[in-house]
Motif scaffolding. Sequence first.
Motif, PDB file in Angstrom:
ATOM      1  N   SER A  99      49.757  65.453  45.025  1.00 55.90           N
ATOM      2  CA  SER A  99      48.971  64.875  46.102  1.00 55.90           C
ATOM      3  C   SER A  99      47.875  64.001  45.521  1.00 55.90           C
ATOM      4  O   SER A  99      47.341  64.276  44.437  1.00 55.90           O
ATOM      5  N   ILE A 100      47.533  62.945  46.259  1.00 51.79           N
ATOM      6  CA  ILE A 100      46.418  62.083  45.878  1.00 51.79           C
ATOM      7  C   ILE A 100      45.603  61.772  47.132  1.00 51.79           C
ATOM      8  O   ILE A 100      45.891  62.290  48.220  1.00 51.79           O
ATOM      9  N   CYS A 101      44.602  60.919  47.014  1.00 54.40           N
ATOM     10  CA  CYS A 101      43.706  60.633  48.131  1.00 54.40           C
ATOM     11  C   CYS A 101      44.433  59.990  49.309  1.00 54.40           C
ATOM     12  O   CYS A 101      45.296  59.122  49.135  1.00 54.40           O
ATOM     13  N   GLU A 102      44.040  60.379  50.488  1.00 57.19           N
ATOM     14  CA  GLU A 102      44.634  59.858  51.719  1.00 57.19           C
ATOM     15  C   GLU A 102      44.455  58.344  51.869  1.00 57.19           C
ATOM     16  O   GLU A 102      45.187  57.701  52.621  1.00 57.19           O
ATOM     17  N   HIS A 103      43.512  57.767  51.152  1.00 54.00           N
ATOM     18  CA  HIS A 103      43.239  56.335  51.280  1.00 54.00           C
ATOM     19  C   HIS A 103      43.958  55.503  50.219  1.00 54.00           C
ATOM     20  O   HIS A 103      43.620  54.336  50.028  1.00 54.00           O
ATOM     21  N   LEU A 104      44.953  56.118  49.576  1.00 53.12           N
ATOM     22  CA  LEU A 104      45.812  55.405  48.632  1.00 53.12           C
ATOM     23  C   LEU A 104      47.279  55.575  49.054  1.00 53.12           C
ATOM     24  O   LEU A 104      48.129  55.997  48.271  1.00 53.12           O
ATOM     25  N   PRO A 105      47.609  55.248  50.297  1.00 52.95           N
ATOM     26  CA  PRO A 105      48.959  55.539  50.809  1.00 52.95           C
ATOM     27  C   PRO A 105      50.069  54.741  50.135  1.00 52.95           C
ATOM     28  O   PRO A 105      51.179  55.249  49.986  1.00 52.95           O
ATOM     29  N   LYS A 106      49.800  53.495  49.750  1.00 52.42           N
ATOM     30  CA  LYS A 106      50.849  52.690  49.113  1.00 52.42           C
ATOM     31  C   LYS A 106      51.209  53.254  47.736  1.00 52.42           C
ATOM     32  O   LYS A 106      52.390  53.324  47.372  1.00 52.42           O
ATOM     33  N   LEU A 107      50.209  53.658  46.981  1.00 50.61           N
ATOM     34  CA  LEU A 107      50.497  54.277  45.685  1.00 50.61           C
ATOM     35  C   LEU A 107      51.203  55.614  45.866  1.00 50.61           C
ATOM     36  O   LEU A 107      52.087  55.974  45.073  1.00 50.61           O
ATOM     37  N   ALA A 108      50.846  56.358  46.908  1.00 50.53           N
ATOM     38  CA  ALA A 108      51.534  57.623  47.180  1.00 50.53           C
ATOM     39  C   ALA A 108      53.022  57.391  47.416  1.00 50.53           C
ATOM     40  O   ALA A 108      53.875  58.173  46.966  1.00 50.53           O
TER      41      ALA A 108
END
Length: 490
Positions: A99-108
């Motif tokens: 999981s990563i930050c919710e404000h990095l959706p494209k990288l996710a």
Amino acid sequence: MASRTGRTSEAQPWHPQMTRRLAVQAGAVGLLGLGIEHLGALRAMGGPATPKGRDDRAVIYIFLSGGLSQLDSFDLKPDAPAEIRGEFRPIATRTPGLSICEHLPKLAERSGLWSLVRSLTHSSNDHSAGHHIMLSGRSDLPSGFDPTKPRPSDWPSIASIAGALCPPRNNLPPAVVLPEKLIHSTGRAIPGQFGGEMGAKHDPWFIEASPFDPTAYGAYPTYEFDHQQRPPAGAKTKRFQTPSLGLPEGFSESRLAGRLGLLATLDRQRSALENSAAAGGFDDERQGAVSLLTDRKVKQAFDVLHAPDAVLDRYGRHTFGWSLLMAKRLVEAGVKLVQVNLGNNETWDNHGNIFPHLKDKLFPPTDQAVSALLDDLNASGLLDSTLVVMAGEFGRTPKISRLAEFYKLPGRDHWGPAQSVLLAGGGVQGGRVIGSTDKIGGYPRSDPHPPENFAATIYNALGLPSNVSWRDPQDRPHFVYHGEPISALM
């Protein structure tokens, strides 16, 4: 490693030996800082295009000056107390369990292309020392280190070493830095980004595509901001200027021997320039300069502002997008290492207002531009041979702090003991997490890696062997590797 002169791994680093007296100018910015004499040497030494294989390896080093918060990006601690975990929440990526930050959706969405090292660590909480450490890949500061200015005794930057030890291709220097030097708000150059003990002739080539402005931060113009949210003093002046390569109207040999400037109508004068050079009106070095200035492939690499609309929409019409698009094109053109400073003037130094600034000003252009870069490199097949790394000079403190006299909202302070680093391509397997931090994200809990291992990973990706060295004027060898590549990434 065999060099261009056939020497072994202790070869003298290659670089044109000449002054910067005659700088080729592209409008208000120097074309990589190259002088005419540099260009002649580059052409003479460059030789034919290098065949695909070892020599097509490249690195794009995305540097986040100011220090990215690991706790609010790639190493969130949702179960920690509120004063540690902050306002952001984790989202799942395409990689199970990551999981990563919710404000990095494209990288996710693209986690299969990249991996994380969550345990990069060093001991400094100082900006200047941290820059020197992460840009040189050396944890120990050199004797006489001065945080207020670069010194000749500084360790050479990773970009300088790559520029010295990697052969040039296609009339371009092996290593460049864009879109600007790292300058403190006071106007001083931050140490660590230059040639240091290798000498000023091994400073990397800087594409200075924007004028210095001590009050402007971020991905201007779309996401420009002020750390302290002060009222604007006037109209925004920060701009991005990509080189338009050419000579002024009415050029002459004497003018060419001085400084070459901007030509808005380069295409219209291309044939005249080439004919003048072919007629023998210039000496060999000047003919080399004209050849580079009229090279369509080189011009296209820099002309990012006029890229197709679909490309600009993907990367973003802001300095982060333009810079990473230029980096991709320079790698395609033959540059071995491109350092991209995503944010001038310690943009990521969020002592206050950290959550709105990350959410609204910093993460959106970063997520957009880095994702577009990975997509393009992957689609073209270049990701296999191009390592992309993203790091800052340090992370941020686990505990949220408040400097009410300067900032309306809380932030995090400097923190060298832990930061998260993103790596993709160049042999790195996607979807991996190397190392971990403790429950508050403050210190490595497993598999700690110093900056020396980070730098060794870059040198390995460039194809430099572990025993490679450069020699100083006293013929003393200086070895490049001071750590081991992070093998768990491969």
